[in-house]
Design a protein around this motif. Structure first.
Motif, PDB file in Angstrom:
ATOM      1  N   ALA A   1      11.718   6.050   0.079  1.00 42.99           N
ATOM      2  CA  ALA A   1      10.432   5.344   0.068  1.00 42.99           C
ATOM      3  C   ALA A   1      10.640   3.848   0.151  1.00 42.99           C
ATOM      4  O   ALA A   1       9.916   3.144   0.872  1.00 42.99           O
ATOM      5  CB  ALA A   1       9.652   5.708  -1.192  1.00 42.99           C
TER       6      ALA A   1
ATOM      7  N   LEU B   1       8.516  -1.702   6.460  1.00 44.48           N
ATOM      8  CA  LEU B   1       7.135  -2.043   6.801  1.00 44.48           C
ATOM      9  C   LEU B   1       6.834  -3.513   6.543  1.00 44.48           C
ATOM     10  O   LEU B   1       6.080  -4.144   7.284  1.00 44.48           O
ATOM     11  CB  LEU B   1       6.169  -1.173   5.984  1.00 44.48           C
TER      12      LEU B   1
ATOM     13  N   ILE C   1       9.313   1.092   2.715  1.00 40.30           N
ATOM     14  CA  ILE C   1       8.510  -0.036   2.237  1.00 40.30           C
ATOM     15  C   ILE C   1       9.058  -1.360   2.758  1.00 40.30           C
ATOM     16  O   ILE C   1       8.318  -2.198   3.292  1.00 40.30           O
ATOM     17  CB  ILE C   1       8.470  -0.041   0.695  1.00 40.30           C
TER      18      ILE C   1
ATOM     19  N   ALA D   1       3.032   5.965  -2.964  1.00 39.21           N
ATOM     20  CA  ALA D   1       4.218   6.687  -3.410  1.00 39.21           C
ATOM     21  C   ALA D   1       4.279   6.753  -4.935  1.00 39.21           C
ATOM     22  O   ALA D   1       4.742   7.745  -5.507  1.00 39.21           O
ATOM     23  CB  ALA D   1       5.476   6.004  -2.869  1.00 39.21           C
TER      24      ALA D   1
ATOM     25  N   SER E   1       0.828  -1.208   0.000  1.00 31.60           N
ATOM     26  CA  SER E   1       0.000   0.000   0.000  1.00 31.60           C
ATOM     27  C   SER E   1       0.861   1.256   0.000  1.00 31.60           C
ATOM     28  O   SER E   1       0.552   2.239  -0.687  1.00 31.60           O
ATOM     29  CB  SER E   1      -0.925   0.006   1.221  1.00 31.60           C
ATOM     30  N   ALA E   2       1.950   1.223   0.759  1.00 31.77           N
ATOM     31  CA  ALA E   2       2.857   2.368   0.793  1.00 31.77           C
ATOM     32  C   ALA E   2       3.475   2.606  -0.579  1.00 31.77           C
ATOM     33  O   ALA E   2       3.636   3.755  -1.023  1.00 31.77           O
ATOM     34  CB  ALA E   2       3.948   2.148   1.839  1.00 31.77           C
TER      35      ALA E   2
END
Length: 212
Positions: free
Chosen positions: A136, A143, A140, A21, A16-17
């Motif tokens: 990013a 996470l 990611i 992005a 989702s991240a």
């Protein structure tokens, strides 16, 4: 060891991240749209695929320990920020120069037309030199990986994100290379290039002056 489903929440969060992005306006999206409108569908798709593979390269590097390197050596992040900022300034110069010319000169297509591999390489360079994309990917991967996660988790995240990026950028190129979009671009090219130039200049200044 935990079962595979126990890692799904983290993997979905990481995915989702990545999606958020990717769809956010930035150098990669603008480069794909500008190239598709100025140089055609094939050029836009190839550049978009290059962007996706550049993202994949960053994902692989991050999974292999790039985050550790950046955390251990502050100078590495500073060098990346400087390189990325200078590249954004170069894109700003090309866009603003194009905005002053009456004849079509798609700034994001890189001026002169090039072959498929040339557009692919340009897209790869746009993404691989973007420090925000590097940061990013650090987020990611962080996470998606929980302590003790097996080796297959990171590759699955990278592959899923890469396929999504390829689909997204290719779709952008196809949509914005249509005849209607091309005619609209021809009428508004100079204004668009001017906006892009200002955007890249502001992004470069913000990047070069940021402390994070």
């Amino acid at each position: 060891m935990d079962s595979p489903p126990s890692y799904l929440p983290g993997m979905l969060l990481a995915y989702s991240a990545f999606v958020l992005a990717t769809v956010s306006p930035g150098p990669a999206v603008l480069a794909t749209l500008g190239t598709a409108m100025g140089a055609g569908r094939r050029a836009g798709v190839m550049l978009g695929l290059g962007v996706a593979m550049g993202s994949c390269s960053l994902g692989v590097l991050t999974a292999l320990g790039l985050s550790v390197v950046l955390a251990s050596y502050a100078g590495a992040l500073i060098a990346i920020k400087i390189a990325g900022g200078l590249y954004l300034l170069w894109l700003a110069f090309k866009s603003l120069r194009s905005a002053t010319r009456r004849q079509p000169l798609p700034a994001m297509a890189g001026g002169a037309r090039r072959g498929a591999l040339g557009y692919f390489a340009r897209g790869w360079a746009v993404q691989i030199s973007n420090p925000k994309a590097i940061l990013a990917w650090i987020a990611i991967i962080s996470l998606g990986l929980k302590p003790g996660a097996p080796h297959w988790v990171a590759p699955v995240i990278v592959i899923a994100c890469t396929l999504t990026g390829m689909a997204f950028y290719s779709l952008c190129a196809v949509v914005f290379s249509s005849a209607a979009m091309a005619r609209g671009y021809a009428r508004a090219r100079r204004a668009i290039d001017g906006v892009l130039g200002v955007f890249f200049m502001l992004a470069a200044v913000k990047l070069l002056t940021s402390k994070a």
